[in-house]
Motif scaffolding. Structure first.
Motif, PDB file in Angstrom:
ATOM      1  N   SER A 154     -58.509  73.181   2.405  1.00  0.00           N
ATOM      2  CA  SER A 154     -57.745  72.043   2.922  1.00  0.00           C
ATOM      3  C   SER A 154     -58.671  71.017   3.582  1.00  0.00           C
ATOM      4  N   HIS A 155     -59.722  71.482   4.253  1.00  0.00           N
ATOM      5  CA  HIS A 155     -60.713  70.548   4.816  1.00  0.00           C
ATOM      6  C   HIS A 155     -61.416  69.777   3.702  1.00  0.00           C
ATOM      7  N   LEU A 156     -61.791  70.485   2.643  1.00  0.00           N
ATOM      8  CA  LEU A 156     -62.473  69.838   1.518  1.00  0.00           C
ATOM      9  C   LEU A 156     -61.571  68.808   0.855  1.00  0.00           C
ATOM     10  N   VAL A 157     -60.329  69.181   0.572  1.00  0.00           N
ATOM     11  CA  VAL A 157     -59.392  68.265  -0.079  1.00  0.00           C
ATOM     12  C   VAL A 157     -59.128  67.050   0.804  1.00  0.00           C
ATOM     13  N   GLY A 158     -58.895  67.273   2.091  1.00  0.00           N
ATOM     14  CA  GLY A 158     -58.636  66.158   2.996  1.00  0.00           C
ATOM     15  C   GLY A 158     -59.798  65.194   3.070  1.00  0.00           C
ATOM     16  N   TYR A 159     -61.003  65.729   3.158  1.00  0.00           N
ATOM     17  CA  TYR A 159     -62.192  64.866   3.231  1.00  0.00           C
ATOM     18  C   TYR A 159     -62.360  64.063   1.951  1.00  0.00           C
ATOM     19  N   LEU A 160     -62.209  64.715   0.807  1.00  0.00           N
ATOM     20  CA  LEU A 160     -62.371  64.011  -0.468  1.00  0.00           C
ATOM     21  C   LEU A 160     -61.358  62.879  -0.611  1.00  0.00           C
ATOM     22  N   LEU A 161     -60.114  63.137  -0.240  1.00  0.00           N
ATOM     23  CA  LEU A 161     -59.096  62.089  -0.342  1.00  0.00           C
ATOM     24  C   LEU A 161     -59.371  60.954   0.631  1.00  0.00           C
ATOM     25  N   ALA A 162     -59.833  61.289   1.831  1.00  0.00           N
ATOM     26  CA  ALA A 162     -60.170  60.238   2.803  1.00  0.00           C
ATOM     27  C   ALA A 162     -61.264  59.329   2.258  1.00  0.00           C
ATOM     28  N   VAL A 163     -62.284  59.928   1.653  1.00  0.00           N
ATOM     29  CA  VAL A 163     -63.394  59.149   1.102  1.00  0.00           C
ATOM     30  C   VAL A 163     -62.953  58.353  -0.124  1.00  0.00           C
ATOM     31  N   LEU A 164     -62.147  58.974  -0.987  1.00  0.00           N
ATOM     32  CA  LEU A 164     -61.671  58.282  -2.187  1.00  0.00           C
ATOM     33  C   LEU A 164     -60.784  57.090  -1.830  1.00  0.00           C
ATOM     34  N   ALA A 165     -60.180  57.126  -0.659  1.00  0.00           N
ATOM     35  CA  ALA A 165     -59.382  55.988  -0.205  1.00  0.00           C
ATOM     36  C   ALA A 165     -60.254  54.846   0.299  1.00  0.00           C
ATOM     37  N   ILE A 166     -61.503  55.143   0.634  1.00  0.00           N
ATOM     38  CA  ILE A 166     -62.408  54.131   1.180  1.00  0.00           C
ATOM     39  C   ILE A 166     -63.281  53.504   0.091  1.00  0.00           C
ATOM     40  N   LEU A 167     -63.724  54.309  -0.862  1.00  0.00           N
ATOM     41  CA  LEU A 167     -64.722  53.846  -1.839  1.00  0.00           C
ATOM     42  C   LEU A 167     -64.256  52.678  -2.715  1.00  0.00           C
ATOM     43  N   PRO A 168     -63.035  52.707  -3.262  1.00  0.00           N
ATOM     44  CA  PRO A 168     -62.651  51.588  -4.144  1.00  0.00           C
ATOM     45  C   PRO A 168     -62.461  50.286  -3.360  1.00  0.00           C
ATOM     46  N   HIS A 169     -62.696  49.166  -4.061  1.00  0.00           N
ATOM     47  CA  HIS A 169     -62.420  47.851  -3.480  1.00  0.00           C
ATOM     48  C   HIS A 169     -61.064  47.400  -4.018  1.00  0.00           C
ATOM     49  N   PHE A 170     -60.013  47.612  -3.240  1.00  0.00           N
ATOM     50  CA  PHE A 170     -58.672  47.303  -3.729  1.00  0.00           C
ATOM     51  C   PHE A 170     -58.415  45.805  -3.772  1.00  0.00           C
TER      52      PHE A 170
END
Length: 290
Positions: free
Chosen positions: A195-211
């Motif tokens: 759950s820590h891994l999934v949460g971190y990955l989603l947090a980062v994936l929300a930051i990386l793209p330029h929406f």
């Protein structure tokens, strides 16, 4: 092993190896992908774009990979030794600060480094703990993680941000590969490591793209991550507010999550999880309007 006990519905000990499985899937995808790049398997234009992205974001990618492993390790220690809240939070904070220092930051159109660091760290801590809190039924955390990662992948690909899309789809694949062992019946749990891994990955994936870009100028598009992650965010706000109102520590687990309330309203756990998956998928679809 997760032994039966308070707030547990399983009768036999179940391995907490899901985080290791998901991380292994990600690592294998990364190694195979890097091996294929110079092989001529991709078109020259696609390969050149990917190499450009890798070169431009190599430092960030290294920190993200290290952060993912750090969250995995922190969660594994919690699974193994049941860490107290303070050291657990300190570990999350350290990973979040390292990620922000690598340049993976939220700006929200405010040109202030202190603001950017603060918002980014708060976001990573919030999403990591939201997914950690939500890992309370078979398939819930992994399924929501796969749906969110897939939406981030589609959104990034639509903007031509192929490297971000590949990371998102690799996460989606790793979670989908794990899901049959966790839903509807679980032979293995994600555990805090997962759950820590999934949460971190989603947090980062929300930051990386330029929406919001010059090609797609829509400031409202920055709300896309909130919509994609609406289910875990709403659940987090609800349980924290309820625990505060009842005078309980916000980190103390209970059975007042949205999933638990659906079960108390008559849904079988399998269908409660499926309903939350559907809601998450529909919330993600709204981002297409932005």
């Amino acid at each position: 092993m997760d032994d039966p006990g308070h707030r547990k519905i399983h009768a036999q000990p179940i391995p907490l190896a899901g985080g290791l499985a998901v991380f292994t899937g990600l690592a294998c995808a990364g190694v195979i992908g890097l091996a294929l790049l110079p092989s001529g398997w991709l078109e020259a234009v696609s390969a050149a774009r990917l190499w450009h992205g890798l070169g431009k974001r190599s430092d960030q990618l290294a920190v993200i990979a290290g952060g993912a492993f750090g969250m995995l390790l922190l969660g594994w220690l919690d699974d193994r030794y049941e860490l107290r809240p303070a050291p657990k939070f300190a570990g999350q904070l350290l990973v979040a600060l390292a990620t922000a220092a690598a340049g993976v930051r939220i700006t929200l159109f405010v040109p202030n480094p202190v603001f950017s660091y603060a918002v980014t760290v708060l976001w990573i801590l919030t999403i990591t703990n939201a997914l950690n809190f939500l890992d309370n039924m078979n398939g819930l955390c992994a399924g929501l993680g796969a749906i969110a990662a897939a939406w981030f992948g589609f959104l990034a690909a639509g903007q031509g941000q192929y490297l971000v899309a590949l990371i998102a789809f690799a996460a989606t694949g790793a979670l989908l590969g794990f899901l049959p062992y966790n839903y509807p019946r679980a032979s293995v749990f994600l555990g805090d490591a997962g759950s820590h891994l999934v949460g971190y990955l989603l947090a980062v994936l929300a930051i990386l793209p330029h929406f919001h870009t010059v090609k797609h100028p829509n400031p409202w598009a920055v709300l896309s991550p909130v919509l994609v992650l609406a289910v875990p965010l709403v659940d987090l706000v609800w349980v924290v507010w309820l625990r505060w109102r009842l005078g309980k520590p916000f980190y103390m687990g209970d059975t007042n999550h949205v999933s638990h309330r659906l079960v108390r309203r008559g849904f079988a756990p399998v269908y409660a999880v499926a309903l939350l998956w559907l809601i998450a998928a529909l919330c993600g679809a709204v981002t297409l309007l932005l």
